[in-house]
Design a protein around this motif. Structure first.
Motif, PDB file in Angstrom:
ATOM      1  N   TRP A 160       0.836  -1.210   0.000  1.00  0.00           N
ATOM      2  CA  TRP A 160       0.000   0.000   0.000  1.00  0.00           C
ATOM      3  C   TRP A 160       0.864   1.250   0.000  1.00  0.00           C
ATOM      4  N   VAL A 161       1.942   1.229   0.771  1.00  0.00           N
ATOM      5  CA  VAL A 161       2.849   2.382   0.825  1.00  0.00           C
ATOM      6  C   VAL A 161       3.431   2.669  -0.544  1.00  0.00           C
ATOM      7  N   HIS A 162       3.845   1.651  -1.278  1.00  0.00           N
ATOM      8  CA  HIS A 162       4.474   1.861  -2.583  1.00  0.00           C
ATOM      9  C   HIS A 162       3.458   2.261  -3.648  1.00  0.00           C
ATOM     10  N   VAL A 163       2.205   1.901  -3.452  1.00  0.00           N
ATOM     11  CA  VAL A 163       1.169   2.338  -4.391  1.00  0.00           C
ATOM     12  C   VAL A 163       0.813   3.807  -4.141  1.00  0.00           C
ATOM     13  N   GLU A 164       0.659   4.171  -2.874  1.00  0.00           N
ATOM     14  CA  GLU A 164       0.281   5.550  -2.530  1.00  0.00           C
ATOM     15  C   GLU A 164       1.434   6.523  -2.733  1.00  0.00           C
ATOM     16  N   TYR A 165       2.647   6.094  -2.412  1.00  0.00           N
ATOM     17  CA  TYR A 165       3.827   6.969  -2.493  1.00  0.00           C
ATOM     18  C   TYR A 165       4.926   6.242  -3.265  1.00  0.00           C
ATOM     19  N   PRO A 166       4.849   6.221  -4.583  1.00  0.00           N
ATOM     20  CA  PRO A 166       5.815   5.432  -5.368  1.00  0.00           C
ATOM     21  C   PRO A 166       7.246   5.956  -5.287  1.00  0.00           C
ATOM     22  N   TYR A 167       7.443   7.224  -4.929  1.00  0.00           N
ATOM     23  CA  TYR A 167       8.800   7.786  -4.858  1.00  0.00           C
ATOM     24  C   TYR A 167       9.253   8.017  -3.419  1.00  0.00           C
ATOM     25  N   VAL A 168       8.675   7.249  -2.502  1.00  0.00           N
ATOM     26  CA  VAL A 168       8.976   7.470  -1.093  1.00  0.00           C
ATOM     27  C   VAL A 168      10.439   7.168  -0.765  1.00  0.00           C
ATOM     28  N   TRP A 169      11.026   6.164  -1.436  1.00  0.00           N
ATOM     29  CA  TRP A 169      12.420   5.815  -1.145  1.00  0.00           C
ATOM     30  C   TRP A 169      13.371   6.910  -1.615  1.00  0.00           C
ATOM     31  N   ALA A 170      13.076   7.503  -2.763  1.00  0.00           N
ATOM     32  CA  ALA A 170      13.934   8.569  -3.269  1.00  0.00           C
ATOM     33  C   ALA A 170      13.901   9.779  -2.346  1.00  0.00           C
ATOM     34  N   VAL A 171      12.717  10.124  -1.858  1.00  0.00           N
ATOM     35  CA  VAL A 171      12.591  11.274  -0.954  1.00  0.00           C
ATOM     36  C   VAL A 171      13.334  11.015   0.354  1.00  0.00           C
ATOM     37  N   GLY A 172      13.155   9.844   0.919  1.00  0.00           N
ATOM     38  CA  GLY A 172      13.840   9.526   2.165  1.00  0.00           C
ATOM     39  C   GLY A 172      15.347   9.502   2.017  1.00  0.00           C
ATOM     40  N   LEU A 173      15.837   8.930   0.916  1.00  0.00           N
ATOM     41  CA  LEU A 173      17.280   8.858   0.695  1.00  0.00           C
ATOM     42  C   LEU A 173      17.882  10.237   0.486  1.00  0.00           C
ATOM     43  N   LEU A 174      17.219  11.074  -0.301  1.00  0.00           N
ATOM     44  CA  LEU A 174      17.722  12.428  -0.522  1.00  0.00           C
ATOM     45  C   LEU A 174      17.754  13.225   0.782  1.00  0.00           C
ATOM     46  N   SER A 175      16.735  13.055   1.599  1.00  0.00           N
ATOM     47  CA  SER A 175      16.715  13.742   2.886  1.00  0.00           C
ATOM     48  C   SER A 175      17.876  13.292   3.772  1.00  0.00           C
ATOM     49  N   THR A 176      18.132  11.990   3.796  1.00  0.00           N
ATOM     50  CA  THR A 176      19.247  11.471   4.602  1.00  0.00           C
ATOM     51  C   THR A 176      20.579  12.037   4.123  1.00  0.00           C
ATOM     52  N   LEU A 177      20.804  12.025   2.818  1.00  0.00           N
ATOM     53  CA  LEU A 177      22.066  12.526   2.272  1.00  0.00           C
ATOM     54  C   LEU A 177      22.226  14.020   2.521  1.00  0.00           C
ATOM     55  N   PHE A 178      21.146  14.780   2.363  1.00  0.00           N
ATOM     56  CA  PHE A 178      21.224  16.234   2.556  1.00  0.00           C
ATOM     57  C   PHE A 178      21.556  16.585   4.009  1.00  0.00           C
ATOM     58  N   VAL A 179      20.857  15.959   4.938  1.00  0.00           N
ATOM     59  CA  VAL A 179      21.104  16.242   6.356  1.00  0.00           C
ATOM     60  C   VAL A 179      22.497  15.763   6.773  1.00  0.00           C
TER      61      VAL A 179
END
Length: 200
Positions: A160-179
């Protein structure tokens, strides 16, 4: 002539026959080493049991809270699920930085009580990393597609998470790298300022 023949000398008895073997007692160093090995074995067992308890607790939290975090908390978060993923991605470097900074100040030999205080101060950072791991692993889909059944597509579950938010991994990874990059930059500047302070 047989009468003038010299009598043969008997061979000396072996060392085992002449001397009684005396069993030596183990030295104090050997006893201390044996105690230390027992202590290491006991400590290893405790570490293993603690690791098993943490793994069991982690699996239980993922099963219990994972669907609630993604099904209830993430949609209500500012920015919806992507905002939630960005916030969770920032938690990991912040938690690791808190753990590293606090544990780096420990000096068990000189000040054990203060070191214990720093260990306690690192617990919030450890909890933040643990929470990050729970949220991330709760969004992992099963490896094989045949396991993507109807339960996987229920609200808050991984599919369900991947259907509702298909780019969730990219957002989380970019946030981790930026911080992480921001924290490294700040720490490097602080270290350079400390090196320049004595010379100034």
């Amino acid at each position: 002539m047989s009468g003038s023949a010299k009598p043969k000398r008997r061979k000396a008895a072996g060392a085992a026959l002449r001397y009684e073997h005396v069993r030596q007692r183990p030295s104090a160093w050997a006893q201390a080493r044996e105690k230390a090995s027992r202590g290491e074995a006991f400590g290893g067992c405790l570490i293993l049991l603690a690791a098993m308890a943490v793994a069991a607790g982690f699996a239980l939290m993922v099963m219990t809270w994972g669907s609630e975090l993604w099904g209830d908390t993430a949609p209500a978060w500012p920015g919806d699920g992507y905002g939630f993923a960005a916030a969770v991605g920032a938690v990991l470097p912040l938690g690791l930085a808190a753990v590293i900074v606090t544990l780096d100040r420990m000096k068990w030999r000189t000040s054990p009580l203060r070191s214990l205080g720093w260990v306690l101060a690192s617990l919030p950072g450890v909890a933040a990393c643990f929470l990050w791991a729970v949220v991330v692993f709760a969004a992992f889909r099963p490896k094989h597609r045949r396991d993507w059944d109807s339960g996987c597509y229920r609200r808050g579950n991984p599919c369900w998470v991947h259907v509702e938010y298909p780019y969730v991994w990219a957002v989380g990874l970019l946030s981790t790298l930026f911080v992480a990059a921001a924290l490294i930059t700040v720490l490097v500047r602080i270290a350079n300022a400390r090196e320049k302070a004595p010379s100034a």
